[in-house]
Enzyme design. Structure first.
Site, PDB file in Angstrom:
ATOM      1  NE  ARG A  46      -9.644   3.719  -7.155  1.00  0.00           N
ATOM      2  CZ  ARG A  46      -9.419   4.455  -8.236  1.00  0.00           C
ATOM      3  NH1 ARG A  46      -8.626   5.515  -8.170  1.00  0.00           N
ATOM      4  NH2 ARG A  46     -10.007   4.148  -9.387  1.00  0.00           N
ATOM      5  CE1 TYR A  98       3.536  -1.662  14.987  1.00  0.00           C
ATOM      6  CE2 TYR A  98       3.357  -0.523  12.887  1.00  0.00           C
ATOM      7  CZ  TYR A  98       2.970  -1.545  13.739  1.00  0.00           C
ATOM      8  OH  TYR A  98       2.023  -2.444  13.332  1.00  0.00           O
ATOM      9  CG  ASP A 170       4.204   7.565  13.952  1.00  0.00           C
ATOM     10  OD1 ASP A 170       3.213   8.015  14.559  1.00  0.00           O
ATOM     11  OD2 ASP A 170       4.318   6.367  13.634  1.00  0.00           O
ATOM     12  CE  LYS A 195      -2.034   1.512  17.163  1.00  0.00           C
ATOM     13  NZ  LYS A 195      -1.926   1.471  15.690  1.00  0.00           N
TER      14      LYS A 195
END
Length: 378
Positions: A46, A98, A170, A195
């Site tokens: 992690r 978004y 972004d 994406k």
């Protein structure tokens, strides 16, 4: 190294143990330690994983940044940025963004007394006017999702830094191939690596890139403490996708330009949103700020919601689906899909109505893409 070379090599030296050219998938949850506080740089997966380290280094290189951090999704990356805030802080955001980001601001951050003000994306003066004494972040998408407005990153960065505010950009729609916000003054660059970065519609992921060490350490602490990290196989797939980012983005843009020009001339289309069109209100800014215009095209359809449903059912090359940035062409109805979490009255006030379709133009043969649009719109 130039961009395409960095995409293939940055952070991805041959494996020192075996000489393997491709970064191995370190599928382990923990690492052997030789003694108290003695290990080979990794303790628990992690906290860190060599495959993830390679991805984070590569992403930082592509954005001309010092530090990269990978996350389990784009929204996990957004949550990590927002962990920098405290109760009572304030965000200034572009209004076209978004739907998932709006949902975090409206339904999660508001519970902690963190308020968001929305301003018209391409009005630089509006960001300064919206700043309050408790403003800590200005949040931009450029080009915006789904109306493809442009924000002057350099100008807004000057506003942000004048008021000691972090600027978050972004960069998902452009990818670092076409735009590098850190070079223009941004403090943090955000990607949904789902994406264009990955590019093959087979991974969910997110990333943050920055230059400031204190910001990096604060977000790195959250990455480890909250634990929304990607698994090594997802990281490996993303690294594999990055290697073809440059060639993919060139083809995405070439096809998107042709689609935008085709739609502009079509009798069933009312308006086309694509920054590569000379008619786009932010075209001059796009030419100045980006090295290309990307693969996303939105358009307003003449007709009813029922007509829109007929069109998307007729498409054969385009697939009606959420997401974007894959090698295949996708069509999305933002009002009922990606932006469905935004109340109708707010969507429509921002220009996002029921007859808007968003295209993620793939890299198929352009003649097939155009024929598909023609037959569906006929």
């Amino acid at each position: 190294m130039e961009f395409a070379t960095k995409a293939i090599h940055a952070g991805q030296e041959p494996d020192p143990t075996t000489g393997a050219i491709m970064t191995p998938i370190y599928q382990t949850s923990t690492y052997a330690q030789s003694g108290m506080g003695e290990h080979k740089g990794y303790e628990y997966a992690r906290t860190g994983n060599p495959t993830r380290t390679a991805l984070e280094a590569c992403l930082a290189s592509l954005e001309n940044g010092r530090y990269g951090l990978a996350f389990a999704s784009g929204l996990a990356a957004e949550s990590a940025v927002l962990s920098l805030l405290s109760a009572g802080d304030h965000i200034v955001s572009c209004d076209d963004l978004y739907g998932g980001t709006y949902r975090i601001f409206d339904r999660i951050m508001s519970r902690y007394n963190i308020e968001t003000s929305y301003v018209t994306a391409n009005r630089v003066e509006a960001y300064e006017q919206a700043i309050r004494p408790n403003t800590k972040i200005i949040w931009l998408e450029t080009p915006t999702n789904p109306l493809l407005s442009l924000v002057d990153i350099r100008a807004v960065a000057e506003v942000a830094h004048r008021h000691n505010v972090l600027l978050v950009v972004d960069n998902t729609f452009s990818s670092p191939y076409f735009q590098r916000p850190l070079d223009l003054g941004a403090d943090i660059v955000l990607h949904s690596t789902t994406k264009y970065i990955n590019g093959h519609s087979d991974v969910i992921g997110g990333a943050l890139i920055m230059n400031d060490q204190s910001v990096y350490e604060a977000i790195k602490f959250h990455q480890n403490a909250a634990g929304a990290v990607p698994g090594p196989f997802d990281v490996w797939l993303t690294l594999r996708g990055i290697k073809t980012l440059a060639v993919r983005m060139r083809q995405h843009e070439e096809n998107a330009r042709a689609v935008a020009n085709f739609l502009t001339e079509h009798k069933r289309v009312e308006k086309v949103y694509y920054p590569g069109l000379a008619s786009h209100p932010d075209h001059a800014l796009a030419r100045r700020q980006m090295s290309g215009f990307g693969g996303m095209v939105s358009f307003q359809f003449k007709g009813s919601l029922s007509d829109v449903d007929t069109v998307v059912r007729r498409l054969r090359v385009f697939t009606f689906a959420e997401s974007l940035g894959g090698i295949e062409s996708l069509v999305c109805h933002p009002a009922s899909m990606t932006h469905g979490s935004i109340p109708r009255e707010i969507r429509e006030a921002r220009g996002l109505n029921d007859t808007l379709l968003r295209l993620s133009v793939g890299i198929e043969d352009i003649s097939d893409i155009l024929r598909d649009l023609e037959q569906a719109l006929a």
